[in-house]
Write a protein that holds these residues in place. Structure first.
Motif, PDB file in Angstrom:
ATOM      1  N   ALA A  21      -0.068  -6.380   1.172  1.00 47.17           N
ATOM      2  CA  ALA A  21      -0.183  -5.457   0.032  1.00 47.17           C
ATOM      3  C   ALA A  21      -1.570  -4.825   0.002  1.00 47.17           C
ATOM      4  CB  ALA A  21       0.065  -6.221  -1.265  1.00 47.17           C
ATOM      5  N   SER A  22      -1.611  -3.685  -0.640  1.00 51.15           N
ATOM      6  CA  SER A  22      -2.867  -2.945  -0.767  1.00 51.15           C
ATOM      7  C   SER A  22      -3.915  -3.757  -1.527  1.00 51.15           C
ATOM      8  CB  SER A  22      -2.550  -1.667  -1.536  1.00 51.15           C
ATOM      9  OG  SER A  22      -3.709  -0.917  -1.712  1.00 51.15           O
ATOM     10  N   MET A  23      -5.124  -3.801  -0.986  1.00 51.97           N
ATOM     11  CA  MET A  23      -6.218  -4.482  -1.688  1.00 51.97           C
ATOM     12  C   MET A  23      -7.543  -3.768  -1.483  1.00 51.97           C
ATOM     13  SD  MET A  23      -5.738  -8.548  -1.295  1.00 51.97           S
ATOM     14  CE  MET A  23      -5.004  -8.465   0.321  1.00 51.97           C
ATOM     15  N   GLN A  96      -1.420   4.167   4.633  1.00 51.72           N
ATOM     16  CA  GLN A  96      -2.600   4.258   3.789  1.00 51.72           C
ATOM     17  C   GLN A  96      -2.191   4.536   2.353  1.00 51.72           C
ATOM     18  OE1 GLN A  96      -5.867   6.361   5.389  1.00 51.72           O
ATOM     19  NE2 GLN A  96      -7.061   6.267   3.505  1.00 51.72           N
ATOM     20  N   GLN A  97      -2.758   3.751   1.429  1.00 48.70           N
ATOM     21  CA  GLN A  97      -2.451   3.978   0.014  1.00 48.70           C
ATOM     22  C   GLN A  97      -3.420   5.000  -0.567  1.00 48.70           C
ATOM     23  OE1 GLN A  97      -3.308   1.222  -3.312  1.00 48.70           O
ATOM     24  NE2 GLN A  97      -1.108   0.995  -3.544  1.00 48.70           N
ATOM     25  N   ILE A  98      -2.880   6.000  -1.276  1.00 51.32           N
ATOM     26  CA  ILE A  98      -3.731   7.037  -1.869  1.00 51.32           C
ATOM     27  C   ILE A  98      -3.504   7.083  -3.377  1.00 51.32           C
ATOM     28  CG2 ILE A  98      -3.836   8.378   0.262  1.00 51.32           C
ATOM     29  CD1 ILE A  98      -1.837  10.351  -0.917  1.00 51.32           C
ATOM     30  N   VAL A 292       9.272  -6.227  -2.727  1.00 48.83           N
ATOM     31  CA  VAL A 292       8.827  -6.778  -4.008  1.00 48.83           C
ATOM     32  C   VAL A 292       7.504  -7.510  -3.813  1.00 48.83           C
ATOM     33  CG1 VAL A 292      11.054  -6.874  -5.173  1.00 48.83           C
ATOM     34  CG2 VAL A 292      10.342  -8.793  -3.724  1.00 48.83           C
ATOM     35  N   ASN A 293       6.771  -7.634  -4.922  1.00 51.66           N
ATOM     36  CA  ASN A 293       5.404  -8.166  -4.851  1.00 51.66           C
ATOM     37  C   ASN A 293       5.064  -8.816  -6.190  1.00 51.66           C
ATOM     38  OD1 ASN A 293       2.399  -6.982  -5.823  1.00 51.66           O
ATOM     39  ND2 ASN A 293       2.399  -8.057  -3.867  1.00 51.66           N
ATOM     40  N   GLY A 294       4.139  -9.790  -6.144  1.00 48.35           N
ATOM     41  CA  GLY A 294       3.652 -10.354  -7.396  1.00 48.35           C
ATOM     42  C   GLY A 294       3.790 -11.858  -7.479  1.00 48.35           C
ATOM     43  N   GLY A 295       2.893 -12.566  -6.790  1.00 49.66           N
ATOM     44  CA  GLY A 295       2.865 -14.021  -6.902  1.00 49.66           C
ATOM     45  C   GLY A 295       3.871 -14.739  -6.024  1.00 49.66           C
ATOM     46  N   TYR A 296       4.371 -14.088  -4.990  1.00 52.09           N
ATOM     47  CA  TYR A 296       5.330 -14.744  -4.095  1.00 52.09           C
ATOM     48  C   TYR A 296       4.628 -15.702  -3.134  1.00 52.09           C
ATOM     49  CZ  TYR A 296       9.073 -11.673  -5.653  1.00 52.09           C
ATOM     50  OH  TYR A 296      10.017 -11.039  -6.426  1.00 52.09           O
TER      51      TYR A 296
HETATM   52  C1  LIG Z   1      -8.854  -8.040  -4.523  1.00 61.50           C
HETATM   53  C2  LIG Z   1      -7.626  -7.263  -4.911  1.00 61.50           C
HETATM   54  C3  LIG Z   1      -7.613  -5.882  -4.789  1.00 61.50           C
HETATM   55  C4  LIG Z   1      -6.460  -5.145  -5.111  1.00 61.50           C
HETATM   56  N1  LIG Z   1      -6.450  -3.800  -4.893  1.00 61.50           N
HETATM   57  C5  LIG Z   1      -5.298  -3.106  -5.016  1.00 61.50           C
HETATM   58  C6  LIG Z   1      -5.206  -1.748  -4.585  1.00 61.50           C
HETATM   59  O1  LIG Z   1      -6.159  -1.154  -4.074  1.00 61.50           O
HETATM   60  N2  LIG Z   1      -3.994  -1.138  -4.722  1.00 61.50           N
HETATM   61  C7  LIG Z   1      -2.890  -1.779  -5.241  1.00 61.50           C
HETATM   62  O2  LIG Z   1      -1.811  -1.177  -5.310  1.00 61.50           O
HETATM   63  N3  LIG Z   1      -2.961  -3.057  -5.655  1.00 61.50           N
HETATM   64  C8  LIG Z   1      -4.115  -3.733  -5.518  1.00 61.50           C
HETATM   65  N4  LIG Z   1      -4.157  -5.062  -5.844  1.00 61.50           N
HETATM   66  C9  LIG Z   1      -2.921  -5.722  -6.336  1.00 61.50           C
HETATM   67  C10 LIG Z   1      -2.148  -6.326  -5.159  1.00 61.50           C
HETATM   68  O3  LIG Z   1      -1.730  -5.360  -4.211  1.00 61.50           O
HETATM   69  C11 LIG Z   1      -0.901  -7.082  -5.648  1.00 61.50           C
HETATM   70  O4  LIG Z   1      -0.035  -6.170  -6.307  1.00 61.50           O
HETATM   71  C12 LIG Z   1      -1.218  -8.248  -6.591  1.00 61.50           C
HETATM   72  O5  LIG Z   1      -2.373  -8.961  -6.165  1.00 61.50           O
HETATM   73  C13 LIG Z   1      -0.035  -9.228  -6.662  1.00 61.50           C
HETATM   74  O6  LIG Z   1       0.296  -9.708  -5.364  1.00 61.50           O
HETATM   75  P1  LIG Z   1      -0.107 -11.202  -4.884  1.00 61.50           P
HETATM   76  O7  LIG Z   1       0.372 -12.127  -5.967  1.00 61.50           O
HETATM   77  O8  LIG Z   1       0.585 -11.405  -3.583  1.00 61.50           O
HETATM   78  O9  LIG Z   1      -1.607 -11.260  -4.774  1.00 61.50           O
HETATM   79  C14 LIG Z   1      -5.309  -5.808  -5.576  1.00 61.50           C
HETATM   80  C15 LIG Z   1      -5.327  -7.217  -5.715  1.00 61.50           C
HETATM   81  C16 LIG Z   1      -6.461  -7.936  -5.387  1.00 61.50           C
HETATM   82  C17 LIG Z   1      -6.451  -9.430  -5.518  1.00 61.50           C
END
Ligand SMILES: Cc1cc2nc3c(=O)[nH]c(=O)nc-3n(C[C@H](O)[C@H](O)[C@H](O)COP(=O)(O)O)c2cc1C
Length: 361
Positions: A21-23, A96-98, A292-296
């Protein structure tokens, strides 16, 4: 393990259903261009079926924290070209996420002291780390109707830059209470023009952005992320099923590759009385791949895919400290914990120094 089986997403056959996922990690240079270290970080994680980069700002009006990346200037393209090349050399696929931050841009860093922009003049709750320390989010100026084509054009140009950088696709960031999300939800969009009011009207800005990005990349190379359960800054919607159902249906008509829906077992990502489970709504309304995403974790990801409710799962935090996350899943090895203090700290520590299983041995 179905999680580790191949899957077709848009133009690509992914090796597995594990998405990074995007970070945003605040490791770009001071002019917002990714460095060689950023390219190394992504290449280390190329075992993912798909990598989605950190959110990259499409406009000077979308001011984020220092060292966050952008994709509106040539230096940004050069930096991301290094990222794409390293990931491809390691066998990975990368989108790439924009994004545009809208009312969540840093008010202390806006060009010429301009106000931040939003669909309506409603400030986000909470504070942001501004140039002189924590400060409240700014009171936005409502975007004029005739300014909207210019912002859509900034997204289109950003997509051109992503393409020039050699990325495989674009993920439009429609989540996390940023500009697209602010247009979508009724609590932040009180417009009376064709971009406000009905769910269809509130989805219009998102759809114009998606159409512009598709015109550059082709529909098979475009995805979007939506997060109906995110309410951190006071954003809300009066009828999430209608709002997000309409969004998913319209995105389905466009035939884009995927939607990432942030709905999962994580504390802030679960359905509740305010926002019910939307996975079935997305499944019905959208024909493309559903991520899907979010705490998996391994087990919950395996379950959601085996049940047919989703096609892929994206992982954010687990990828920070487990560059070889897919291999660890394959072997059932416990995951390494990450150090939250280094999530946005800059530098190599907590970024490129987490060992793979092989390196740990
Ligand atoms: C350090 C960090 C940076 C993040 N930056 C982004 C981001 O740039 N774009 C985005 O869509 N979500 C961002 N997120 C959210 C994550 O993509 C994800 O939706 C969220 O952490 C839940 O997934 P997880 O439980 O697998 O961590 C970020 C999360 C973290 C922890």
């Amino acid at each position: 393990m179905k999680l580790l089986s191949p899957v077709k997403v848009g133009a690509f056959t992914l090796r597995n259903r594990v998405v990074m996922a995007s970070m945003a990690r605040a490791r770009s240079d001071i002019n917002r261009a990714p460095t060689d270290m950023v390219a190394q970080y992504y290449a280390q994680r190329a075992g993912a079926g798909l990598i989605v980069t950190e959110a990259s700002s499409i406009s000077i009006m979308s001011q984020s924290r220092p060292h966050a990346s952008a994709i509106f200037a040539d230096n940004h393209v050069d930096g991301f070209a290094k990222v794409a090349a390293r990931v491809h050399a390691a066998g990975g696929i990368i989108f790439q996420q924009i994004y545009h931050l809208g009312r969540k841009a840093d008010p202390t860093r806006m060009p010429g002291g301009a106000p931040v922009l939003a669909p309506s003049a409603i400030a986000a709750n909470g504070t942001i780390n501004g140039a002189n320390g924590p400060c409240p989010f700014g009171l936005p100026r409502a975007i004029e109707t005739d300014e909207i084509p210019g912002i859509v054009e900034e997204f289109r140009k950003a997509a051109m830059n992503v393409k020039r950088a050699g990325m495989d696709g674009v993920e439009v960031h429609g989540a996390s209470c940023y500009l697209i999300d602010q247009f979508l939800r009724s609590g932040t969009n009180q417009r009376t023009d064709r971009y406000g009011g009905s769910a269809q009207n509130r989805a219009r800005f998102m759809l114009e952005v998606v159409d512009a990005v598709v015109s550059v990349m082709g529909k098979d190379c475009v995805g979007i992320k939506l997060a109906p359960h995110a309410m951190g800054d006071g954003i809300f919607d009066a009828n999430p099923v209608e709002t997000f159902g309409t969004a998913a249906e319209e995105l389905g008509k466009r035939g884009i590759a995927y939607i990432t829906l942030v709905e999962g077992p994580g504390e802030r990502h679960r359905p509740d009385d305010k926002v019910p489970a939307l996975m079935p709504v997305f499944r019905r309304a959208f024909g493309g791949a559903l991520i899907v995403n979010g705490g998996y974790g391994l087990e919950t990801a395996e379950d959601v895919i085996a049940s047919g409710k989703a096609d892929l799962v994206s992982f954010a935090i687990p990828f920070i400290s487990n560059p070889d996350l897919v291999e660890r899943f394959r072997l059932g090895t416990p995951l390494q914990p990450g150090d939250e203090a280094t999530f946005h700290s800059g530098g190599a520590k907590g970024y490129i120094d987490y060992p793979t299983l092989a390196e740990a041995r």
